[in-house]
Design a protein around this motif. Sequence first.
Motif, PDB file in Angstrom:
ATOM      1  N   PRO A 183      52.624  43.782  22.676  1.00 48.06           N
ATOM      2  CA  PRO A 183      51.168  43.917  22.849  1.00 48.06           C
ATOM      3  C   PRO A 183      50.549  42.540  23.104  1.00 48.06           C
ATOM      4  CG  PRO A 183      51.917  44.868  20.751  1.00 48.06           C
ATOM      5  CD  PRO A 183      53.023  44.026  21.285  1.00 48.06           C
ATOM      6  N   LEU A 184      50.006  42.378  24.297  1.00 49.32           N
ATOM      7  CA  LEU A 184      49.487  41.062  24.695  1.00 49.32           C
ATOM      8  C   LEU A 184      47.976  41.062  24.750  1.00 49.32           C
ATOM      9  CD1 LEU A 184      51.760  40.260  27.768  1.00 49.32           C
ATOM     10  CD2 LEU A 184      51.842  39.164  25.537  1.00 49.32           C
ATOM     11  N   GLN A 185      47.393  39.992  24.257  1.00 50.60           N
ATOM     12  CA  GLN A 185      45.952  39.780  24.427  1.00 50.60           C
ATOM     13  C   GLN A 185      45.787  38.461  25.153  1.00 50.60           C
ATOM     14  OE1 GLN A 185      43.411  41.575  24.050  1.00 50.60           O
ATOM     15  NE2 GLN A 185      43.365  42.715  22.134  1.00 50.60           N
ATOM     16  N   ILE A 186      44.804  38.393  26.011  1.00 52.77           N
ATOM     17  CA  ILE A 186      44.577  37.131  26.706  1.00 52.77           C
ATOM     18  C   ILE A 186      43.118  36.706  26.580  1.00 52.77           C
ATOM     19  CG2 ILE A 186      44.352  38.343  28.941  1.00 52.77           C
ATOM     20  CD1 ILE A 186      45.617  35.681  30.115  1.00 52.77           C
ATOM     21  N   ILE A 187      42.930  35.424  26.309  1.00 52.52           N
ATOM     22  CA  ILE A 187      41.575  34.858  26.311  1.00 52.52           C
ATOM     23  C   ILE A 187      41.607  33.710  27.319  1.00 52.52           C
ATOM     24  CG2 ILE A 187      39.799  33.649  24.959  1.00 52.52           C
ATOM     25  CD1 ILE A 187      40.839  35.137  22.471  1.00 52.52           C
ATOM     26  N   ASN A 188      40.850  33.855  28.392  1.00 53.45           N
ATOM     27  CA  ASN A 188      40.824  32.796  29.413  1.00 53.45           C
ATOM     28  C   ASN A 188      39.455  32.761  30.081  1.00 53.45           C
ATOM     29  OD1 ASN A 188      40.826  35.026  31.054  1.00 53.45           O
ATOM     30  ND2 ASN A 188      42.742  34.567  32.078  1.00 53.45           N
ATOM     31  N   SER A 189      39.353  32.031  31.169  1.00 53.54           N
ATOM     32  CA  SER A 189      38.026  31.893  31.781  1.00 53.54           C
ATOM     33  C   SER A 189      37.557  33.191  32.443  1.00 53.54           C
ATOM     34  CB  SER A 189      38.044  30.757  32.808  1.00 53.54           C
ATOM     35  OG  SER A 189      39.096  30.977  33.693  1.00 53.54           O
ATOM     36  N   ASP A 190      38.450  34.154  32.599  1.00 58.48           N
ATOM     37  CA  ASP A 190      38.047  35.455  33.152  1.00 58.48           C
ATOM     38  C   ASP A 190      37.545  36.399  32.072  1.00 58.48           C
ATOM     39  OD1 ASP A 190      38.517  35.013  35.724  1.00 58.48           O
ATOM     40  OD2 ASP A 190      40.474  35.995  35.803  1.00 58.48           O
ATOM     41  N   SER A 191      37.685  35.985  30.819  1.00 66.36           N
ATOM     42  CA  SER A 191      37.348  36.906  29.733  1.00 66.36           C
ATOM     43  C   SER A 191      35.876  37.331  29.779  1.00 66.36           C
ATOM     44  CB  SER A 191      37.653  36.269  28.376  1.00 66.36           C
ATOM     45  OG  SER A 191      39.016  35.975  28.296  1.00 66.36           O
ATOM     46  N   PHE A 192      35.042  36.487  30.401  1.00 64.49           N
ATOM     47  CA  PHE A 192      33.616  36.840  30.538  1.00 64.49           C
ATOM     48  C   PHE A 192      33.437  38.177  31.248  1.00 64.49           C
ATOM     49  CE2 PHE A 192      33.681  32.178  30.831  1.00 64.49           C
ATOM     50  CZ  PHE A 192      33.007  31.913  29.657  1.00 64.49           C
ATOM     51  N   SER A 193      34.388  38.500  32.119  1.00 64.60           N
ATOM     52  CA  SER A 193      34.233  39.718  32.914  1.00 64.60           C
ATOM     53  C   SER A 193      34.145  40.954  32.027  1.00 64.60           C
ATOM     54  CB  SER A 193      35.353  39.849  33.942  1.00 64.60           C
ATOM     55  OG  SER A 193      36.574  39.854  33.269  1.00 64.60           O
TER      56      SER A 193
END
Length: 359
Positions: A111-121
């Motif tokens: 189970p992967l979670q990602i927080i990056n500059s696209d997270s605003f979307s």
Amino acid sequence: MATICRLDVLRVRNLSGVQIRPADRVNIIFGNNGSGKTSLLEAIYMLGLGRSFRSSKIESVIDTKSDDCVIFAELDAGVSIGLNKSRKQGHLLKLLGERQKSWVDTARHLPLQIINSDSFSLLEGSPKIRRKFLDWGVFHVEHEFALAWRKANKCLAQRNLLLKQKRLDKTQLEAWDTEFSQLGTQIDEQRKVYMETFLPILNDALPRLIEIPDLKITYERGWDADATLAQALAVSLDRDIRYGATQTGPHRADLSIKIGRNAAADVLSRGQQKLLVSAMKIAQSQLLYKLTEEKGVYLIDDLPSELDNENRVLICKLLEELGCQIFITCVDADEIENCWSTDISTGKFHVEHGKIVTL
Ligand SMILES: Nc1ncnc2c1ncn2[C@@H]1O[C@H](COP(=O)(O)OP(=O)(O)OP(=O)(O)O)[C@@H](O)[C@H]1O
Ligand SMILES: [Mg+2]
């Protein structure tokens, strides 16, 4: 608990041949711009989800000088996942040495979670992005959800084909509507139950990062709250025929994220948005752990951007409490190193021109 103990990445973007043994808690991936940090996270993401987070064309992920790429991970408890993506032959995914037709079982192991500059979307993007967020949660806690979702999408495709025909075959439409209504109702029920458990957890996690008075997150199921899906489909039929596509149903669900009357994305600053989105993702993992004891793996790309040091530390503290494995990138390791407790197992990896040195 999903933890990557070994990771091999071959010919993914500029990573020609990388082999690392990540720490089971925090992995700091640092290096100059263009060195290959995001590509490493992208490789892990592709292994778990089958797609990239920054390119819809999988081709662009393969090293331009090569015809294929390979990603291999060994998880704790002896689970191995291998992926070969080829320009000519598509992909080959293996879980525990066995060929997989879909990503369903692999995604469950990782189970992967990602927080990056696209997270605003998640706040400002299309409803599809919020549905993905919601469905990630439901998928990991409700095992029948993936099957219902796949079947509903098939029904929807068939129904849309019928709607485009010159003369509508009402008998066929009725058959697809019956199945679609039943599956859509099940999907809605599971999403609704998920949101009811998720929101109180978010309400506890959010103030640890930021106070947002009047924040209201509401699940909207994709059709009239007072009607059954069968009724809503009947009401929408003329419109559906005009559009040649079904306008109502679980594929139209959304999360409304508002502050007072305004969309949160219109009111919050970039940094505040990042805190809200991070809290939402962390709350999902807290819920996952509560229901399944699964901790998941976090990919965090370029945390320092948009966040001041104090807020970085707050996010890292929450992540640390989750007890999950974290891969976090930054240009300068100093920016991130001091955000963690001193006794936490930390790996440091220096990325330089597509090569990685373990420090
Ligand atoms: N298909 C490809 N084949 C080879 N190299 C590629 C490919 N796609 C991108 N690259 C290159 O890979 C390098 C690594 O990119 P990546 O985005 O991983 O860097 P980064 O370390 O995250 O940089 P930043 O700090 O700027 O975010 C870049 O130089 C990029 O131009
Ligand atoms: Mg990057």
